[in-house]
Design an enzyme around this catalytic site. Structure first.
Site, mmCIF file in Angstrom:
data_model
loop_
_atom_site.group_PDB
_atom_site.id
_atom_site.type_symbol
_atom_site.label_atom_id
_atom_site.label_comp_id
_atom_site.label_asym_id
_atom_site.label_seq_id
_atom_site.Cartn_x
_atom_site.Cartn_y
_atom_site.Cartn_z
ATOM 1 N N GLU A 287 1.151 -1.877 -0.393
ATOM 2 C CA GLU A 287 -0.624 0.144 -0.070
ATOM 3 C C GLU A 287 0.452 1.303 -0.140
ATOM 4 O OE1 GLU A 287 -2.736 -0.297 3.915
ATOM 5 O OE2 GLU A 287 -4.570 -1.831 2.619
ATOM 6 N N GLU A 379 -5.903 -7.404 -1.595
ATOM 7 C CA GLU A 379 -6.310 -6.884 -0.063
ATOM 8 C C GLU A 379 -8.122 -6.051 -0.114
ATOM 9 O OE1 GLU A 379 -3.679 -5.741 2.574
ATOM 10 O OE2 GLU A 379 -5.439 -4.375 3.625
#
Length: 461
Positions: A287, A379
């Site tokens: 991320e 995710e």
């Protein structure tokens, strides 16, 4: 997204056929509407509404219907803008389904409440034209070939990117559905034989995402040890016929270039060791945040050649700006990636969402981007972006319906017993050996398992 450490089933169907769908100038042949109650509990229910355009293409539509019992209310809906006045309900198309070509469908849904009875709605009308057909069973799908048998890896073999899709050894698009570990430095006890057997056999999971944090007591503290843990879980997934996503879980700091040397060392090792396996997918930056797309692209174009030197065939997932939101969480959108893609082949772009925090604007971005970019939801959570809070069932369902429609694969956060809303298991589960009982599941776990464990549709011809 910062992590912390870190119904009674019923069925009812209504099909209405009408001579028109949308304004007469747009659709002169017709449409069909299917209404199905998918689950019901005391005082509440969940319903799906499928609208199929059988006429000329329409751009912009509104579906209206009447709740026959005054106690029935729409609580929260998805894949449309929903409103209710008295017993009259209206659903309008949104960005990703506003235009319906001939034969195209929009799958809507809502969670409702009721105080009396719960009969099916009546008086369906599309763009003001009443659906006048008779009430019948939903149309039967045409015969299809029987589903392929065998584990996900046995059926699909080595995966690759074709166009905007993830494709199998038969060059056919596939959707992988599975679970992500939590940080293996904290929850290694959750990934023993019993837990992984349950994931493969009871959950029918296609993949295990192995989340190896780089910081936060992760890889940087013991590179050799963590590399060994990752490789062991790749082997365990392979033994059960699941794909393994090797996640280089960068989060803090958010610029992946901070870990560039570590990434090169790690991926040199795992790619060489796992090059002959068909079940490995590499996710090179979890991320990225607080950093430009240009910086992320620079990182990717240095790490991918390291992997390709040892493993030229495996799929690589590249994180995107704004916590892998394609830039949406930073006020941008997918255009920066579309206009300036990573200079590499056989790659996909990561998109992450947390259903209680990320809703229509994010879904709209994914719908647009999916037509131009290969996407993988490596995710997602059913709760807020913190990883905690209450499950947003309506938004989660809207997301999963959209991913199914677009054939985008996903991994849910998390297959663990962390004391947070996103965890699949209740706290303490990983101290035992029972991962199969429904009593072990949290609300999030039960919802996600119900979606993952449905039969896969892996085409082989």
């Amino acid at each position: 997204m910062k992590r912390l450490l870190a119904l009674l089933a019923t069925g009812a169907s209504v099909v209405g056929l009408t001579a028109l769908a949308g304004p007469p100038a747009q659709a002169a042949t017709g449409c069909s509407v299917e209404y199905t109650v998918t689950s019901q509990w005391s005082g509440g229910f969940q319903a799906g509404v499928k609208v199929t355009n059988l006429g000329d293409p329409v751009s912009g539509w509104t579906l209206g219907f009447t709740m026959p019992d005054t106690g029935q209310k729409v609580v929260q809906g998805w894949n449309a803008t929903w409103s209710q006045s008295g017993s009259a309900v209206t659903a309008g198309g949104v960005d990703w389904n506003r235009t319906l070509s001939t034969g195209a469908s929009a799958d809507l849904g809502f969670v409702g409440s009721f105080t009396g009875s719960n009969p099916a709605p009546a008086s369906f009308a599309l763009n003001g034209v009443t659906c006048t057909g008779s009430v019948t069973d939903p149309p039967t799908d045409p015969p299809t070939d029987p589903p392929a048998t065998g584990t996900p890896v046995a059926v699909n073999g080595q995966l690759h990117v074709c166009g905007v899709h993830l494709c199998n050894q038969y060059d056919r698009p596939v959707q992988l559905r599975g679970m992500s570990t939590h940080g293996i430095q904290w929850f290694g006890q959750c990934y023993g034989d019993e837990a992984l057997d349950a994931l493969a056999d009871d959950w029918k999971s296609d993949l295990l995402r192995v989340a190896m944090y780089v910081q936060e007591d992760g890889y940087e503290t013991d590179p050799e040890g963590f590399t060994g843990q990752v490789n062991a879980l790749v082997d365990e997934a392979e033994a059960r016929g699941m794909y393994a996503v090797i996640d280089f879980h960068t989060l803090t700091p958010g610029d992946p270039n901070y870990n560039l040397d570590r990434a090169k060392t790690f991926f040199t090792s795992v790619a060489a060791r796992n090059a002959d396996k068909k079940n490995v997918i590499y996710e090179i930056a979890n991320e990225p945040n607080g950093v430009s797309w240009a910086a992320i692209k620079n990182y990717a174009e240095q790490v991918i050649p390291v992997i390709r030197a040892a493993d030229p065939d495996a799929v690589v997932i590249v994180g995107t700006r704004g916590w892998s939101s394609l830039g949406v969480s930073d006020g941008s959108n997918e255009s920066e990636v579309v206009d300036n893609p990573v200079n590499a082949a056989n790659i996909m772009y990561a998109f992450h969402f947390y259903a209680a925090s990320h809703k229509d604007a994010y879904r709209s971005t994914v719908s647009r981007a999916a037509a131009k970019l290969p996407l993988f939801v490596s995710e997602f959570g059913t709760v807020s972006a913190t990883g905690g809070g209450a499950v947003d069932r309506a938004s989660s369902t809207a997301w999963l319906d959209l991913l199914d429609q677009l054939k985008i694969g996903y991994a849910n956060w998390t297959y663990s017993d962390a004391d947070e809303g996103s965890a699949a298991f209740r706290p303490g589960t990983c101290n035992g050996t029972d991962y199969s009982g429904s009593g072990m599941l949290t609300e999030s776990g039960a919802l996600v398992k119900s979606r993952i464990s449905t039969p896969d549709d892996f085409p082989t011809s």
